[in-house]
Design a protein around this motif. Sequence first.
Motif, short mmCIF file in Angstrom:
data_model
loop_
_atom_site.label_atom_id
_atom_site.label_comp_id
_atom_site.label_asym_id
_atom_site.label_seq_id
_atom_site.Cartn_x
_atom_site.Cartn_y
_atom_site.Cartn_z
N ALA A 94 0.81 -1.21 0.00
CA ALA A 94 0.00 0.00 0.00
C ALA A 94 0.85 1.26 0.00
N GLN A 95 2.12 1.13 0.38
CA GLN A 95 3.02 2.27 0.44
C GLN A 95 3.92 2.39 -0.79
N ALA A 96 3.83 1.44 -1.70
CA ALA A 96 4.85 1.28 -2.74
C ALA A 96 4.51 1.98 -4.05
N ASP A 97 5.58 2.40 -4.73
CA ASP A 97 5.49 2.80 -6.13
C ASP A 97 5.82 1.61 -7.03
N CYS A 98 6.53 0.64 -6.46
CA CYS A 98 6.82 -0.61 -7.17
C CYS A 98 6.92 -1.73 -6.15
N VAL A 99 6.28 -2.85 -6.47
CA VAL A 99 6.38 -4.06 -5.66
C VAL A 99 7.08 -5.12 -6.50
N MET A 100 8.19 -5.63 -5.99
CA MET A 100 8.96 -6.67 -6.67
C MET A 100 8.82 -7.98 -5.91
N LEU A 101 8.24 -8.99 -6.56
CA LEU A 101 8.07 -10.30 -5.94
C LEU A 101 9.31 -11.15 -6.21
N CYS A 102 10.00 -11.54 -5.13
CA CYS A 102 11.21 -12.36 -5.24
C CYS A 102 11.00 -13.66 -4.48
N PRO A 117 -4.52 -6.10 -4.48
CA PRO A 117 -5.65 -5.28 -4.02
C PRO A 117 -5.22 -4.06 -3.20
N ALA A 118 -4.04 -4.13 -2.59
CA ALA A 118 -3.59 -3.04 -1.72
C ALA A 118 -2.78 -1.98 -2.46
N MET A 119 -2.36 -2.28 -3.69
CA MET A 119 -1.45 -1.36 -4.39
C MET A 119 -2.17 -0.10 -4.86
N ARG A 120 -1.45 1.01 -4.86
CA ARG A 120 -2.00 2.28 -5.31
C ARG A 120 -2.11 2.30 -6.82
N PRO A 121 -3.12 2.99 -7.39
CA PRO A 121 -3.20 3.12 -8.85
C PRO A 121 -1.92 3.73 -9.41
N GLY A 122 -1.40 3.13 -10.47
CA GLY A 122 -0.18 3.62 -11.10
C GLY A 122 1.09 2.99 -10.58
N ALA A 123 1.01 2.34 -9.40
CA ALA A 123 2.17 1.61 -8.91
C ALA A 123 2.42 0.40 -9.82
N ILE A 124 3.65 -0.08 -9.86
CA ILE A 124 4.03 -1.15 -10.78
C ILE A 124 4.28 -2.44 -10.01
N LEU A 125 3.76 -3.54 -10.53
CA LEU A 125 4.08 -4.86 -10.01
C LEU A 125 5.10 -5.51 -10.94
N THR A 126 6.16 -6.05 -10.38
CA THR A 126 7.12 -6.82 -11.15
C THR A 126 7.54 -8.04 -10.34
N GLU A 127 8.21 -8.97 -10.97
CA GLU A 127 8.68 -10.17 -10.28
C GLU A 127 9.92 -10.68 -10.99
N VAL A 128 10.59 -11.66 -10.37
CA VAL A 128 11.88 -12.13 -10.89
C VAL A 128 11.85 -13.63 -11.17
N GLY A 129 10.68 -14.17 -11.47
CA GLY A 129 10.53 -15.61 -11.64
C GLY A 129 11.36 -16.19 -12.77
#
Length: 323
Positions: A94-102, A117-129
């Motif tokens: 909820a505090q992030a501009d980007c969430v990186m799933l590792c 569901p908690a992310m702010r509009p415009g924040a980016i989700l990324t991951e390193v799978g």
Amino acid sequence: MTGVADAGLSMPDNQSRPGASAVPLPPVFETLVFETLVVVGPGLIGSSVLRRAREFGGLARRVIAVDVSPEVRARVTELGIADEVMADAAEAAAQADCVMLCVPVGAMGPVAAQVLPAMRPGAILTEVGSTKVSVIEAITPYLRPDVPYVPAHPMAGTEFSGPDAGFATLFEKRWCLLTPLDNTPVEAVDAIRTLWERCGARLREMTPAHHDRVCAIVSHLPHLLAFTICGTADDLADETRSEVLDFAASGFRDFTRIAASDPIMWRDIFLLNRDALLEMLARFMEDAQAMARAIRWGDEAYIVDRIERGRKIRKSLIENEQA
């Protein structure tokens, strides 16, 4: 999210001089990629990103590490590689501009279900799978149109795991593969590209399916063979097994280094990239049978050709600074 239109940086003079230290000095960045970056899962990759942000700057003004394990959280706090360490992924997101799933690829979907569901509009989700088709399929049901998702895979690592395994230069000159979705905003892809460039990585874009086939041959199959060879050695009679361990030559030692990798992570990778991996395994088994026939019938030309091809690949890796 902080804008990345000005991604310029200045490098210290001794960065470009021949004979400069192999460990790069921190560049001076004029902008930040993000204000707040959340790393969920501070293992080898995640803790290396955190260290990069801490030691080199330029990634985020504030970095938050998230893990469900109290022991991991305590260790990250001791290491001082994050501004804040949290247990609740949604609260951090909820505090992030980007969430990186590792996290391991098998956990990507459930963790995405918590954070999106908690992310702010415009924040980016990324991951390193390490697999992309399966991870994208697992995350897609939870995506929101106002939260861009940029899949990535930094192809760097060691056989070690956990927050102590990371280091800030892990990604230097290593490839990071991006597999953006068709409807991903260009600005989001550019932000993740800039993040990994500032981690020292080389960037390449490809489709998720092509990514999985490439990784099946260059990463997943070698690990499968290493685990299998070590298993074969372990199944030998006790006397022979002890000699294997006593007299292990460099080739076998290289296999054992790979085989020391995290079992849960590789179990998930094998199962979630099974189609591409089984295809490459079948091709390898055909080639192995051909080599066996050449050895059986004394086909010296075939044997030498295979060895020379291997030498050329090794030379190419060295020239490309990947060895």
